[in-house]
Scaffold this active site. Structure first.
Site, mmCIF file in Angstrom:
data_model
loop_
_atom_site.group_PDB
_atom_site.id
_atom_site.type_symbol
_atom_site.label_atom_id
_atom_site.label_comp_id
_atom_site.label_asym_id
_atom_site.label_seq_id
_atom_site.Cartn_x
_atom_site.Cartn_y
_atom_site.Cartn_z
ATOM 1 C CG ASN A 76 -1.567 1.810 1.983
ATOM 2 O OD1 ASN A 76 -1.882 2.970 2.272
ATOM 3 N ND2 ASN A 76 -1.316 1.430 0.739
ATOM 4 C CD GLU A 129 -3.708 1.517 -4.767
ATOM 5 O OE1 GLU A 129 -3.578 2.380 -3.862
ATOM 6 O OE2 GLU A 129 -4.281 0.428 -4.588
ATOM 7 C CD GLU A 145 1.568 -4.258 -1.759
ATOM 8 O OE1 GLU A 145 0.975 -4.498 -0.702
ATOM 9 O OE2 GLU A 145 1.387 -3.229 -2.413
ATOM 10 C CE LYS A 164 -4.677 0.310 -0.824
ATOM 11 N NZ LYS A 164 -4.887 -0.465 -2.021
ATOM 12 C CG HIS A 222 1.037 1.147 -3.244
ATOM 13 N ND1 HIS A 222 0.014 1.015 -4.159
ATOM 14 C CD2 HIS A 222 0.711 0.349 -2.194
ATOM 15 C CE1 HIS A 222 -0.892 0.174 -3.677
ATOM 16 N NE2 HIS A 222 -0.487 -0.244 -2.484
ATOM 17 N N GLY A 277 -6.449 -5.355 -3.787
ATOM 18 C CA GLY A 277 -7.824 -4.874 -3.748
ATOM 19 C C GLY A 277 -8.800 -5.708 -4.564
ATOM 20 C CB SER A 279 -6.584 -9.901 -1.614
ATOM 21 O OG SER A 279 -6.982 -9.018 -2.645
HETATM 22 C C1 PEP Z 1 -2.105 -2.531 -0.889
HETATM 23 O O1 PEP Z 1 -2.702 -1.573 -1.340
HETATM 24 O O2 PEP Z 1 -0.883 -2.463 -0.667
HETATM 25 C C2 PEP Z 1 -2.840 -3.757 -0.667
HETATM 26 C C3 PEP Z 1 -2.168 -4.857 -0.449
HETATM 27 O O3 PEP Z 1 -4.214 -3.670 -0.709
HETATM 28 P P1 PEP Z 1 -5.259 -4.861 -0.382
HETATM 29 O O4 PEP Z 1 -4.833 -5.478 0.909
HETATM 30 O O5 PEP Z 1 -6.581 -4.155 -0.275
HETATM 31 O O6 PEP Z 1 -5.172 -5.810 -1.516
#
Ligand code: PEP
Length: 260
Positions: free
Chosen positions: A13, A100, A170, A15, A98, A176, A215
Site C-alpha cells: 500500500n 487511516e 492491522e 498510500k 483501512h 507506521g 510495520s
Molecule cells: C498499512 O498502512 O496498512 C501498514 C501496515 O503500514 P506500515 O507497514 O507502514 O505499518
C-alpha cells in the site's frame, strides 16, 4: 484446504506517496527484483492517478494492482470520489476500512460495509482491514472491536462473495510505528478471525486469506509467515523500497511447511 495450500498474498500500500516518475521507477524496480513465485500473489496498491499508467508498465508481469479505497456509491454527483466501477477494469483488489480512512476520514463501520458491497458488485476483491487502537487493546477490547468490524461488513455475505474477501488484521498501534505486533499475538487474532468465518461460512472460512499488517519488514516477515493462520502481509512503509518489499515476498519461501 490447509494453510499450506492457501496462496500467499503480499500487498504493498503506497498510500499518498510517489510522484508519477517515482511510481513508475518503483514498480519497475519491484518487477525486476521480485521473484515470480507460483504460490505468491503480489499486489501493488498505488495512488489512484498511477493505476492506469502502471497497468501499462506491468503488462506481461504477474504483479497485479489494487485501489486504496473506493466510494460507497456506484456513480453520480459525488465530487472527488472514485468508484469501484471506475477502477475495476484495472485492479484485482481494493482496500476497504483501512484505519487511516476510519480514523482520519470518519469512515464508520456502515460506510466500510457499503464500500465492501460495492467493490464485490463490480468484481473486485476487497481487502477488509480490521484492528484495534492502542486504547482498545489496553482495555482488553481487541476481539470485541474486530468482531464488530467483521460482523458489520461480512455477516450477510453469500458464500460466493465470502470467497472473494481477504481480511487484513492491522492493529492500529502497529501501523507506521516500527512496533509490530508479535507473531504470536497476530496469530491468535488471525485464528480467531478464521474461526468466526468458519462458524458462518463453513469450509469457505478455511480458505479465507488473512493478512497481517503493521510495520512488516523483510526482517520480521518470516516470523509472521510461520503463523498457521497468516497468509501474507499488507505492507505500508516497506512497500516503498523495492529491496524491502521483495524481501517480504521472498520471506514466504522461508516457511517450509505450515501446521494447521
Ligand atoms: C498499512 O498502512 O496498512 C501498514 C501496515 O503500514 P506500515 O507497514 O507502514 O505499518
Amino acid at each position: 484446504m490447509t494453510a499450506g495450500e492457501r496462496r500467499w498474498l503480499i500487498a504493498g500500500n503506497w498510500k499518498m506517496h510517489t510522484t508519477y516518475e517515482e511510481a513508475l521507477e518503483l514498480a519497475e524496480a519491484i518487477q525486476r527484483r521480485c521473484p515470480s513465485l507460483p504460490n505468491v500473489e503480489v499486489i501493488l496498491i498505488p495512488p489512484f492517478p498511477w493505476i492506469v499508467p502502471l497497468v501499462e508498465r506491468l503488462r506481461g508481469s504477474s504483479i497485479a494492482l489494487g485501489g486504496q479505497t473506493c466510494s460507497a456509491y456506484d456513480q453520480g454527483a459525488y465530487t472527488g470520489e472514485v468508484s469501484a466501477r471506475m477502477i475495476a477494469p484495472f485492479c484485482r483488489y481494493v482496500i476497504v476500512g483501512h484505519s487511516e480512512r476510519r480514523r482520519l476520514f470518519g469512515e464508520t463501520d456502515e460506510v466500510v460495509a457499503a464500500k465492501l458491497r460495492v467493490a464485490l458488485r463490480y468484481g473486485l476483491r476487497p481487502i477488509l482491514c480490521v484492528g484495534e487502537s492502542l486504547e482498545e487493546r489496553e482495555a482488553g477490547a481487541t476481539l470485541h472491536v474486530v468482531e464488530r468490524q467483521l460482523r458489520s461488513a461480512c455477516e450477510s455475505l453469500s458464500l460466493a462473495e465470502c470467497e472473494r474477501v481477504v481480511i487484513a488484521y492491522e492493529p492500529v498501534w502497529a501501523i507506521g510505528t516500527g512496533k509490530p505486533a508479535t507473531p504470536s499475538d497476530a496469530q491468535s487474532v488471525a485464528e480467531w478471525i478464521r474461526r468466526w468465518f468458519v462458524l458462518r461460512f463453513g469450509d469457505v472460512g478455511k480458505e479465507l486469506r488473512i493478512l497481517y499488517g503493521g510495520s512488516v519488514t523483510a526482517e520480521n516477515a518470516p516470523g509472521f509467515f510461520k503463523a498457521p493462520d497468516i497468509d501474507g502481509a499488507l505492507v505500508g512503509g516497506a512497500s516503498l523500497d523495492a529491496t524491502q518489499f521483495c524481501g517480504i515476498v521472498e520471506a514466504t519461501q522461508s516457511v517450509e511447511a505450515r501446521s494447521e
